[in-house]
Design a protein around this motif. Structure first.
Motif, PDB file in Angstrom:
ATOM      1  N   ASP A 387       2.798  -1.898   0.850  1.00 30.93           N
ATOM      2  CA  ASP A 387       2.290  -2.530   1.980  1.00 30.93           C
ATOM      3  C   ASP A 387       1.225  -3.611   1.713  1.00 30.93           C
ATOM      4  O   ASP A 387       0.278  -3.414   1.189  1.00 30.93           O
ATOM      5  CB  ASP A 387       1.508  -1.365   2.883  1.00 30.93           C
ATOM      6  N   PRO A 388       1.640  -4.988   1.984  1.00 31.58           N
ATOM      7  CA  PRO A 388       2.889  -5.303   2.899  1.00 31.58           C
ATOM      8  C   PRO A 388       4.062  -5.498   1.601  1.00 31.58           C
ATOM      9  O   PRO A 388       3.670  -6.113   0.494  1.00 31.58           O
ATOM     10  CB  PRO A 388       2.565  -6.714   3.606  1.00 31.58           C
ATOM     11  N   PRO A 389       5.137  -5.544   2.176  1.00 31.96           N
ATOM     12  CA  PRO A 389       6.324  -5.697   1.136  1.00 31.96           C
ATOM     13  C   PRO A 389       6.429  -7.032   0.884  1.00 31.96           C
ATOM     14  O   PRO A 389       7.005  -7.532  -0.381  1.00 31.96           O
ATOM     15  CB  PRO A 389       7.419  -5.143   1.928  1.00 31.96           C
ATOM     16  N   ARG A 400       1.817   3.093  -2.476  1.00 31.27           N
ATOM     17  CA  ARG A 400       1.620   4.601  -1.941  1.00 31.27           C
ATOM     18  C   ARG A 400       2.912   5.133  -2.706  1.00 31.27           C
ATOM     19  O   ARG A 400       3.894   4.680  -2.611  1.00 31.27           O
ATOM     20  CB  ARG A 400       1.534   4.554  -0.199  1.00 31.27           C
ATOM     21  N   TRP A 401       2.672   6.470  -2.996  1.00 26.99           N
ATOM     22  CA  TRP A 401       3.863   7.360  -3.462  1.00 26.99           C
ATOM     23  C   TRP A 401       3.490   8.865  -3.441  1.00 26.99           C
ATOM     24  O   TRP A 401       2.725   9.259  -2.829  1.00 26.99           O
ATOM     25  CB  TRP A 401       3.518   7.034  -5.262  1.00 26.99           C
ATOM     26  N   ALA A 435       5.245 -12.160  -8.844  1.00 26.23           N
ATOM     27  CA  ALA A 435       4.929 -10.704  -9.609  1.00 26.23           C
ATOM     28  C   ALA A 435       5.815  -9.659  -9.506  1.00 26.23           C
ATOM     29  O   ALA A 435       6.467  -9.498  -8.447  1.00 26.23           O
ATOM     30  CB  ALA A 435       3.483 -10.254  -9.361  1.00 26.23           C
ATOM     31  N   SER A 436       6.183  -8.811 -10.477  1.00 24.07           N
ATOM     32  CA  SER A 436       7.390  -7.824 -10.692  1.00 24.07           C
ATOM     33  C   SER A 436       6.654  -6.736 -11.159  1.00 24.07           C
ATOM     34  O   SER A 436       6.224  -6.661 -12.298  1.00 24.07           O
ATOM     35  CB  SER A 436       8.629  -8.451 -11.209  1.00 24.07           C
ATOM     36  N   ARG A 450      10.721   3.378 -11.282  1.00 24.98           N
ATOM     37  CA  ARG A 450      11.270   2.720 -10.097  1.00 24.98           C
ATOM     38  C   ARG A 450      10.705   1.444  -9.716  1.00 24.98           C
ATOM     39  O   ARG A 450       9.474   1.247  -9.878  1.00 24.98           O
ATOM     40  CB  ARG A 450      11.372   3.709  -9.058  1.00 24.98           C
ATOM     41  N   PRO A 451      11.720   0.209  -9.803  1.00 22.61           N
ATOM     42  CA  PRO A 451      10.993  -0.921  -9.677  1.00 22.61           C
ATOM     43  C   PRO A 451      10.364  -1.059  -8.018  1.00 22.61           C
ATOM     44  O   PRO A 451      10.977  -0.292  -7.218  1.00 22.61           O
ATOM     45  CB  PRO A 451      12.012  -1.874  -9.854  1.00 22.61           C
ATOM     46  N   LEU A 452       9.215  -1.695  -7.682  1.00 19.29           N
ATOM     47  CA  LEU A 452       8.450  -1.979  -6.605  1.00 19.29           C
ATOM     48  C   LEU A 452       9.275  -2.752  -5.634  1.00 19.29           C
ATOM     49  O   LEU A 452      10.036  -3.829  -6.343  1.00 19.29           O
ATOM     50  CB  LEU A 452       7.227  -2.145  -6.552  1.00 19.29           C
ATOM     51  N   ALA A 453       9.760  -2.592  -4.445  1.00 14.68           N
ATOM     52  CA  ALA A 453      10.363  -3.504  -3.538  1.00 14.68           C
ATOM     53  C   ALA A 453       9.322  -4.358  -3.139  1.00 14.68           C
ATOM     54  O   ALA A 453       8.587  -4.369  -2.135  1.00 14.68           O
ATOM     55  CB  ALA A 453      10.949  -2.731  -2.476  1.00 14.68           C
TER      56      ALA A 453
END
Length: 597
Positions: A387-389, A400-401, A435-436, A450-453
């Protein structure tokens, strides 16, 4: 025309011969001797003084049982029914046949037999006539025995005579037959005194089971309309021939093997029939009980034959199997009807049971294996949001997870050693453009990544406002991802504007702050207008469905047992020490929450 044997009416106790003369008159001659002669001469027992009769024309003999007629070589012959007799050859005279000599008719009436044979009426002494009164009406039937097939018609011819002194109307009626067997109106005949006239009556029993096969005695009555009470009754017989028609039906058509079933036979004919019923199957997979049987059904009725079709062999495991068979119904006349049916058999064990047992066994093994393997697997990531994507570089970003079985969280390559229980982490200073980041949950048995969207955008240079256009100083919507029912905060500040709207809210002041609870993903659009010039900014808020919260009354959730390794135990001295590892299994207590708790 007289005869020594002519007698007055009313003589009883003897057989008699009724004679209808050519002029239509009727007389009765009692038979008093075993032999009579007929001819034109006065010395004959029965005198017929007419030119077409020979002097000694015929002889009638009685042997105690039968009457016989012998032609005595007459000129014009003697006829029994429609057959001319050979001279000198005796022929049995049955009461149902008339003897014709010239134009005269002779009818034999046996007194000792039941009055089932037709007889002429109207002669003196007939029941319809009054004692001592001369009969005014007479009737004679040449062929009183009729036969008819149901659905066809038979025609009865009766000769009626007016023996009265005046013109009379004679009404013909039929007694003792069903009215629907007489399709036409009954005739009325107008006759001059002494006149006679043949009249036909049509009898047509319908082709229905109600037209029962058999012999029906009936009466034809001829009544005078001029003299009340004057009538003549003539007896006749109608034989209704039998006809055959039937319909078979299997009930049910598809039967369970070994269960009782029925074959229904409807006799649509007019006489009882005995039907032969048999069953067979071409594949010889069935055994029928009985194999064959007979059933008798009255006309217009229905009967049933019960049977069972048993499977000769039943497999151990198997579903439904259909066996074709036929039932054959044969009538006595040779008519046959074949009915197709099916017998349904099943295996001893239904086919679905072995797979179900296998699934249950595998399921139990899986549950047991899962219980044994609990706590010995890498972490599980249940949910992961940003947030935000699509933030702008430098804009704060919150991750958040929801994870299970993790000991530490890493946001690679920027942050490591985050406590999984925190549930979120915020990059307050934002992230660089492009950034990735990879989310990594770790424990002693491995890690899950898991990569973040995430798509970090470069900041867009603030455009130089067009002269006279509105200026948007502040415009923000936060957070951009919410759970359904969670509020978002919208802030804005606009200068040099005549009107400001926030869609889908509506017109607002030049600056302000409000909270909104979107029910679905919504794009909020800020529109500022001044003197025909418009400036717009927008944000899209993504709304997610809330995760259901367990409620009281549901089944409890079993906590996973935790297996904790203990310190190694010092082994006993031996030639070859063997390393030993011990574990402590801690099983959490289970609490069942009920509505009354």
């Amino acid at each position: 025309m007289t005869s020594a044997m002519n007698a007055e009416p009313g003589t009883t106790g003897h057989d008699q011969i009724t004679i209808m003369a050519p002029d239509g008159t009727v007389r009765v001659v009692p038979i008093a001797t075993p032999e009579l002669t007929v001819g034109r001469k006065p010395e004959n027992t029965i005198v017929l003084d007419y030119p077409d009769v020979s002097p000694l024309h015929a002889r009638i003999q009685f042997d105690g049982t039968h009457y016989r007629v012998i032609d005595l070589n007459s000129t014009n012959g003697t006829y029994l029914g429609n057959v001319r007799l050979l001279p000198g050859m005796p022929e049995v005279w049955a009461p149902e046949k008339a003897v014709r000599i010239g134009e005269s008719w002779l009818r034999l009436e046996r007194k000792q037999a039941a009055r089932t044979t037709p007889q002429p009426a109207g002669a003196p002494g007939a029941p319809a006539e009054g004692a001592g009164t001369a009969p005014r009406v007479a009737a004679f039937i040449e062929a009183p025995d009729l036969a008819v097939d149901p659905g066809a018609a038979a025609v009865l011819t009766i000769t009626v005579l007016n023996q009265g002194p005046v013109v009379d109307h004679l009404q013909v009626s039929v007694l003792n037959l069903p009215a629907d067997w007489l399709p036409g109106p009954m005739p009325v005949v107008r006759l001059l005194p002494g006149a006679r006239q043949p009249v036909t009556i049509t009898i047509a029993p319908p082709r229905q089971p109600e037209s029962r096969a058999g012999t029906y005695p009936f009466t034809v009555r001829v009544s005078s309309q001029e003299a009340a009470g004057q009538c003549a009754d003539v007896q006749a017989r109608l034989t209704v021939n039998p006809y055959a028609r039937f319909q078979g039906e299997l009930r049910p058509q598809a039967v369970r093997a070994g269960k009782p079933a029925q074959l229904r036979i409807e006799n649509q004919g007019n006489a009882p029939q005995t039907y032969t019923v048999s069953w067979r199957d071409r594949a010889e997979e069935l055994a029928f009980q009985p194999q064959e049987r007979q059933i008798t059904v009255n006309g217009g009725e229905a009967g049933t034959a019960e049977f069972r079709a048993n499977a000769r062999k039943r497999p151990l495991i198997g579903g439904e199997k259909r066996h074709s068979f036929v039932a054959e119904v044969a009538a006595p006349g040779g008519e046959k009807q074949t009915l197709a049916g099916e017998a349904i058999s099943r295996g001893l064990i239904p086919p679905w049971l072995p797979p179900v047992l296998l699934v249950l066994i595998l399921g139990a093994a899986g549950v047991l294996l899962a219980l044994l393997m609990q706590g010995r697997q890498p972490p599980t990531i249940h949910s992961l949001t940003v947030d935000p994507p699509a933030p702008v570089a430098g804009q704060p970003v919150t991750v958040r997870w929801s994870v299970k079985g993790a000991e530490t969280i890493e946001l690679r390559p920027l942050v490591a050693g985050i406590d999984p229980a925190a549930g979120q982490y915020t990059f307050a200073a934002g992230l660089p453009a492009g950034a990735s980041i990879t989310f990594v949950a770790q424990n002693q048995y491995g890690s899950t990544e898991r990569p973040l969207a995430l798509s970090v955008q470069s900041p867009t240079p603030t455009p130089t406002p067009e002269p006279g256009a509105p200026i948007i100083k502040e415009w923000s919507v936060s957070p951009l991802t919410v759970v359904k029912g969670q509020p978002v905060t919208i802030r804005w500040t606009v200068e040099n504007a005549e009107s400001v709207t926030v869609q889908p809210i509506g017109t607002v002041d030049l600056s302000g702050e409000l909270q909104e609870k979107p029910g679905a993903t919504t794009r909020y659009i800020l529109t500022a207008t001044n003197k025909g010039k418009t400036v717009q900014r927008s944000y899209e808020v993504i709304v997610e469905e809330a995760t259901p919260t367990p409620t009281a009354g549901k089944l409890p959730t079993l906590a996973k047992p935790v297996i904790t390794p203990l310190k190694p135990v010092v082994p006993l001295p031996s030639a070859t020490p063997t390393p030993t590892t011990m574990f402590r299994i801690i099983t959490p207590a289970i609490k069942i929450i009920t509505p009354s708790s």
